[in-house]
Structure formats: C-alpha cells, structure tokens
Design an enzyme around this catalytic site. Structure first.
Site, PDB file in Angstrom:
ATOM      1  N   GLU A 221      63.209 -15.700  68.092  1.00 59.19           N
ATOM      2  CA  GLU A 221      64.473 -15.082  67.665  1.00 59.19           C
ATOM      3  C   GLU A 221      65.481 -16.217  67.573  1.00 59.19           C
ATOM      4  O   GLU A 221      66.023 -16.664  68.586  1.00 59.19           O
ATOM      5  CB  GLU A 221      64.915 -14.021  68.685  1.00 59.19           C
ATOM      6  CG  GLU A 221      63.943 -12.859  68.842  1.00 59.19           C
ATOM      7  CD  GLU A 221      64.041 -11.847  67.698  1.00 59.19           C
ATOM      8  OE1 GLU A 221      65.039 -11.879  66.953  1.00 59.19           O
ATOM      9  OE2 GLU A 221      63.108 -11.040  67.536  1.00 59.19           O
ATOM     10  N   CYS A 255      74.592 -14.569  67.475  1.00 55.87           N
ATOM     11  CA  CYS A 255      73.596 -15.081  66.520  1.00 55.87           C
ATOM     12  C   CYS A 255      73.745 -14.435  65.147  1.00 55.87           C
ATOM     13  O   CYS A 255      73.449 -15.073  64.135  1.00 55.87           O
ATOM     14  CB  CYS A 255      72.192 -14.866  67.057  1.00 55.87           C
ATOM     15  SG  CYS A 255      71.842 -13.142  67.439  1.00 55.87           S
TER      16      CYS A 255
HETATM   17  P1  NAD Z   1      68.973 -23.140  73.011  1.00 58.97           P
HETATM   18  O1  NAD Z   1      67.882 -23.172  72.012  1.00 58.97           O
HETATM   19  O2  NAD Z   1      69.715 -24.391  73.292  1.00 58.97           O
HETATM   20  O3  NAD Z   1      68.425 -22.629  74.426  1.00 58.97           O
HETATM   21  C1  NAD Z   1      67.733 -21.402  74.580  1.00 58.97           C
HETATM   22  C2  NAD Z   1      66.848 -21.453  75.799  1.00 58.97           C
HETATM   23  O4  NAD Z   1      65.830 -22.433  75.597  1.00 58.97           O
HETATM   24  C3  NAD Z   1      67.551 -21.848  77.111  1.00 58.97           C
HETATM   25  O5  NAD Z   1      67.049 -21.033  78.147  1.00 58.97           O
HETATM   26  C4  NAD Z   1      67.115 -23.287  77.298  1.00 58.97           C
HETATM   27  O6  NAD Z   1      67.089 -23.707  78.647  1.00 58.97           O
HETATM   28  C5  NAD Z   1      65.728 -23.280  76.739  1.00 58.97           C
HETATM   29  N1  NAD Z   1      65.200 -24.579  76.312  1.00 58.97           N
HETATM   30  C6  NAD Z   1      65.882 -25.711  76.027  1.00 58.97           C
HETATM   31  N2  NAD Z   1      65.027 -26.678  75.636  1.00 58.97           N
HETATM   32  C7  NAD Z   1      63.795 -26.143  75.660  1.00 58.97           C
HETATM   33  C8  NAD Z   1      62.494 -26.634  75.338  1.00 58.97           C
HETATM   34  N3  NAD Z   1      62.303 -27.878  74.907  1.00 58.97           N
HETATM   35  N4  NAD Z   1      61.455 -25.779  75.449  1.00 58.97           N
HETATM   36  C9  NAD Z   1      61.639 -24.511  75.852  1.00 58.97           C
HETATM   37  N5  NAD Z   1      62.841 -23.993  76.167  1.00 58.97           N
HETATM   38  C10 NAD Z   1      63.903 -24.799  76.077  1.00 58.97           C
HETATM   39  O7  NAD Z   1      69.946 -21.980  72.514  1.00 58.97           O
HETATM   40  P2  NAD Z   1      71.327 -21.541  73.131  1.00 58.97           P
HETATM   41  O8  NAD Z   1      72.346 -22.603  72.889  1.00 58.97           O
HETATM   42  O9  NAD Z   1      71.138 -21.032  74.509  1.00 58.97           O
HETATM   43  O10 NAD Z   1      71.659 -20.268  72.204  1.00 58.97           O
HETATM   44  C11 NAD Z   1      72.313 -20.365  70.988  1.00 58.97           C
HETATM   45  C12 NAD Z   1      71.338 -20.277  69.836  1.00 58.97           C
HETATM   46  O11 NAD Z   1      70.527 -19.149  69.977  1.00 58.97           O
HETATM   47  C13 NAD Z   1      72.037 -20.107  68.499  1.00 58.97           C
HETATM   48  O12 NAD Z   1      71.382 -20.876  67.525  1.00 58.97           O
HETATM   49  C14 NAD Z   1      71.866 -18.635  68.200  1.00 58.97           C
HETATM   50  O13 NAD Z   1      71.910 -18.286  66.849  1.00 58.97           O
HETATM   51  C15 NAD Z   1      70.535 -18.364  68.782  1.00 58.97           C
HETATM   52  N6  NAD Z   1      70.424 -16.971  69.147  1.00 58.97           N
HETATM   53  C16 NAD Z   1      69.553 -16.181  68.458  1.00 58.97           C
HETATM   54  C17 NAD Z   1      69.473 -14.835  68.772  1.00 58.97           C
HETATM   55  C18 NAD Z   1      68.533 -13.915  68.070  1.00 58.97           C
HETATM   56  O14 NAD Z   1      68.341 -12.795  68.555  1.00 58.97           O
HETATM   57  N7  NAD Z   1      67.923 -14.300  66.964  1.00 58.97           N
HETATM   58  C19 NAD Z   1      70.268 -14.305  69.777  1.00 58.97           C
HETATM   59  C20 NAD Z   1      71.137 -15.144  70.438  1.00 58.97           C
HETATM   60  C21 NAD Z   1      71.206 -16.478  70.136  1.00 58.97           C
END
Ligand code: NAD
Length: 477
Positions: A221, A255
């Site tokens: 997502e 998002c």
């Molecule tokens: P992010 O990708 O920075 O982090 C998300 C999660 O991934 C966190 O728990 C983080 O600790 C973890 N993470 C970081 N590096 C990782 C790795 N190498 N392997 C596995 N996990 C890892 O995202 P964010 O800043 O927390 O959220 C914002 C982003 O999420 C925006 O791009 C937004 O559009 C998207 N988002 C999408 C949805 C959806 O439903 N499609 C919903 C909310 C947010």
C-alpha cells in the site's frame, strides 16, 4: 518534537517470534468462527475504550494532531472495520461450491477458505492506528497470526498499540515489534506467509526485494501523486470546499490526499478564490487552532518549506491562505494552507508526493489534455473528478488509471468498507478492506471430490475406438 523511545527488537528474536507463532498455528490450526469473533470483538471494544488514549498519543507524537481527526480517521474506521467483519465473517468463511461441468459430473468441487498462517504487517506514521489495526483486523478475521511493526516516528502510539495488543492477545497470536528502518529491513526479510506493507514507494521496493528472497507474497500500500480534475461543469464553491476539507485533513499528510488540481483555464481564478474562502471557512484562524494538525517532524517540515522555496524561486505564484500567521505557525510546526498556481512540471512539488497542506493548481485547455497529463505520469493511488456530465467523467475515468476513485468529493472511497482499497503500479500492489482484505489474508484452496462414477474412464489407455467421439464432445463449441 518527540524523541523516539522505541525499543529495537534484537534481530535473532524476530526469527524466534515467527517460529513461536508458526508452531502455535501448526498446533492449534485454523481458529473457529467463535474464536475469531472473540478476537475481533476484543479489539473493537479496546479501540472504543481507549479512544482518548489514542487521540492523546497521536497528538503527542505529531506535536499537535486535531483530536476530531483522530476520532474520524483512526478510531471510527477501525471500529467500523471490525463491526463489518464481525457481521459478515460467517459468509466469508463458507466453502464455496463451484460447478464442475458436464465432463466431470457427478463429481463436485469447492473452494475452501483457509488462513495463510503468520502475517507480517509494517505500518507508517501518518495514520498510525488505522493503518496498523485495519490490516490486523482483516488478518485475524481470516484466522491468521500476526507480527506487527508500527512506525518508529510515532513512538507513543506504537507503545500504546504494543500495550493494548499485549493485553488482548498472547504473543504467539499477535506480537508487536518496535524499531526503525533497520528493524523494518530485518522484519521484511522474515519468511512470513504474507507481508503487508503500508508506506512509501521507495521503501516498498526494498520490502518487495526482501520478500522475494523467501517468495513471500506481498501487499504493498504505497503513495504517489493523486490528481484532482475539475470538470468544465463542476460547481466550483462546492468542489473547492470538498477539496480543501480532504487536502487539509491531517494537514495533507494523507496517502490519498488530493496532491494537485487540474482546472479549466477559464476557471482557474474562480478555483483559487473559492479554495481560499473554503480554507478560511474550515480554519477561521490558524494560530493556535487545535483543529489544524502539525507537520510530523523537522525533516518533513524542512522538506515542505524547501519545496515551497524552490517554487517561489522558480517564479510560481504562491498564495498562502494566512500569511500573517506564518511566523507563529512555524513555532507550532504548522504550514498554512497554500496554493501554488501554475507551477513548472520540473519542480519538486510536481515531481514528488507532497504529503502536506500545499496544493499546486494547473490550468488545462481541453479535458483530454488533463487526462493525457495524468496518464503520462506514474499511476496514482487515487483520482478525483468533479463534474456533472457523465460523458466527461467517463472520459477521465477511462483515460487515466488509479488505485481508486471518488467522484464529486475526495478521500471517501477509502472509508466504504466494501470497496477494495489499494494502488496500481507504483502506488501499490494488492488491496484490502472488507471482504477483499479477508481474501488477501486467505488461501482459496481448490478441492475436487471424485464422484462414484468416473467419466474419465474413457480417457485412459488403451484408448478405445470411441475416443474420437468423446474427444469431439470435449471440443464442442
Ligand atoms: P516509510 O516507507 O518511510 O515507512 C513505513 C514503514 O516502513 C515504517 O514502519 C518504517 O520503519 C518501515 N521501514 C523503513 N525502512 C524499511 C525497510 N528497509 N524495510 C522494511 N521496512 C522499512 O513511510 P512513512 O513515511 O511512514 O509513510 C508515508 C508514506 O506512506 C507516503 O508515501 C504515503 O503515501 C504512504 N502511505 C500509503 C498508504 C496507503 O494506504 N497506500 C497509507 C499511508 C501512507
């Protein structure tokens, strides 16, 4: 700003945790309907009971998150998802009989719905309860065990989730793993039966790569730039109010927030005026307004102000809805609702997901130009269209892909539980919510029951002289 007290789990303990859950799943098998109902009821009631603790934790993590937004976007949708699943679970769990066709009569065939086993869920910070618990509800409804890694950027909320889930479930059913990117990377490398990730497209790529090592199926997502098209016949003040409501909710840190607007050239000034009026109506004062959410942290604040500065330097017209309050708002880590009018396409604001209360507005000459603009860019998570004429709406919907669509409003398709929610291409892979979520975390197992008479008898060697006649029957049109 809050500092992260999140405790990183030692990597070797992650594998041990997975093994414990896997062993428990093997020993106890798929949970009964009653057990699943008890799990979902417990979770639903805990969220209801702890609504205030949830709003407090998120407000502290954000350094100011509107309480009503937390109730509307975290507490209510999670409660509604549990209620929805509780009502429909008996039907979702039913084996589904499928016809076998004349060739296999009188045998029968069915699809059994089985839990996958142990699910990994990785959640982001922007809706830290909803995006952790909604997939958890779907996974538990489907009878799985779950390891959940919430975001390190909302540490108080992650602690609260760990405490709440720890009180509801044994560790071998639901376990919360806390930590940052390194723990996330180790977590994504575990051989789960399914890995469900919500976050950025860049991290989603890494998650899919890590999961590929184990051939672990993934749901991603992700994010992207969700466009909003104003049709030639849209009611401008209504459209502007609805766009502003969705864009400014959570200060744009959503998002599926409208990322930019495409408007007929002759309506550009009408939109600018109507949007400014709408933002003022929603937030009459910005200074110290508890309804207006702060930007999560320094990094995101600096990212947004730098993107605005770049647009200003490039000569874009920038309209802040409340320039007088900007100084004091900075101290609260808040950015005023801002329009960037006719930005160049090479600016950061037009290349990267904005994730803040800044809204670029671009004029188009023909509706087909707007459609072509969207279609030539990476496929977005959401698409919004405002207008009355069905022909225009169909042109936009048919001409440009997106994960989901809301017509004449924004965001709302997310909260209709029966609609699958997910992206397409770089905005995501797979979907959840409602029955789609239940299916995401289930294995649809094909089962064929051979009947007492086996008509395939004629298809075995030594092939008889009636084979050609039977083959003709098989090949009938
Ligand atoms: P992010 O990708 O920075 O982090 C998300 C999660 O991934 C966190 O728990 C983080 O600790 C973890 N993470 C970081 N590096 C990782 C790795 N190498 N392997 C596995 N996990 C890892 O995202 P964010 O800043 O927390 O959220 C914002 C982003 O999420 C925006 O791009 C937004 O559009 C998207 N988002 C999408 C949805 C959806 O439903 N499609 C919903 C909310 C947010």
């Amino acid at each position: 700003m809050p500092t992260s007290p999140a405790v990183a789990a030692p990597f070797e303990s992650l594998a041990a945790m997975l093994k414990r859950q896997r062993d428990a799943f093997a020993a106890e098998g798929a949970p009964s309907l009653d057990q699943r109902r008890a799990d979902l009821t417990g979770l639903r009631d805990a969220v209801k009971r702890q609504a205030h603790a949830i709003t407090d934790a998120i407000a502290a993590d954000f350094g100011g998150r509107a309480r009503h937004e937390t109730l509307l976007a975290e507490v209510w949708p999670v409660h509604a998802a549990a209620r929805h699943a509780l009502r429909r679970l008996p039907r979702w769990m039913q084996p589904k009989r499928v016809p076998v066709g004349l060739e296999f009569w009188p045998s029968r065939a069915e699809i059994l719905v089985q839990p996958l086993g142990v699910i990994g869920i990785i959640a982001p910070w922007n809706y830290p309860v909803n995006l952790a618990l909604a997939p958890l509800i779907a996974a538990l409804a489907a009878g799985n065990r779950v390891m959940l890694k919430p975001s390190e950027l909302t540490p108080r909320t992650s602690d609260l989730l760990a405490k709440m889930l720890g009180q509801l479930f044994p560790q071998d059913k639901v376990a919360v793993v806390q930590g940052g990117a390194e723990v996330g990377a180790a977590f994504a490398g575990l051989p789960f039966d399914h890995l469900f990730f919500t976050g950025s497209t860049a991290v989603g790529r890494k998650v899919m790569l890590a999961a590929a090592q184990n051939l672990t199926p993934v749901t991603l997502e992700l994010g992207g730039k969700s466009p909003c098209v104003i049709g030639p016949d849209a009611k401008m003040s209504e459209a502007a109010l609805r766009i502003a409501t969705g864009k400014l909710f959570n200060a744009g840190q959503t998002c599926i927030a409208p990322d930019y607007v495409l408007v007929p050239r002759e309506k550009l000034e009408d939109l600018v005026t109507a949007y400014a009026a709408a933002a003022k109506k929603l937030y009459p004062t910005l200074r110290g307004n508890a309804d207006y959410t702060a930007i999560l942290n320094d990094r995101h604040y600096a990212r947004l102000t730098a993107a605005l500065a770049e647009a200003r330097e490039a000569g874009a017209r920038i309209l802040s809805i409340d320039p007088a309050s900007e100084g004091e708002m900075a101290a609260e880590h808040k950015i005023a609702p801002t329009l960037v009018i006719e930005p160049r396409d090479d600016l950061t604001l037009m290349r990267e997901e904005i994730f803040g209360p800044i809204l670029p507005v671009k004029a188009y000459d023909r509706l087909d130009d707007a459609v072509a603009f969207i279609a030539s860019r990476p496929r977005p998570l959401a698409l919004y269209y405002f207008g009355v004429w069905a022909e225009h709406r169909e042109r936009v919907l048919a001409g440009a892909h997106s994960g989901g669509v809301t017509v004449n409003d924004v965001l709302t398709h997310f909260v209709v539980e029966d609609l699958p929610f997910g992206g397409i291409g770089p905005s995501g892979l797979g979907a959840y919510h409602g029955e789609t979520g239940f299916q995401t975390f289930s294995h649809r197992r094909a089962v064929y029951h051979q009947g007492p008479i086996d008509p395939k008898f004629f298809l075995r060697p030594p092939y008889s002289r009636i084979f050609p006649a039977i083959f003709r029957f098989l090949m009938r049109n």
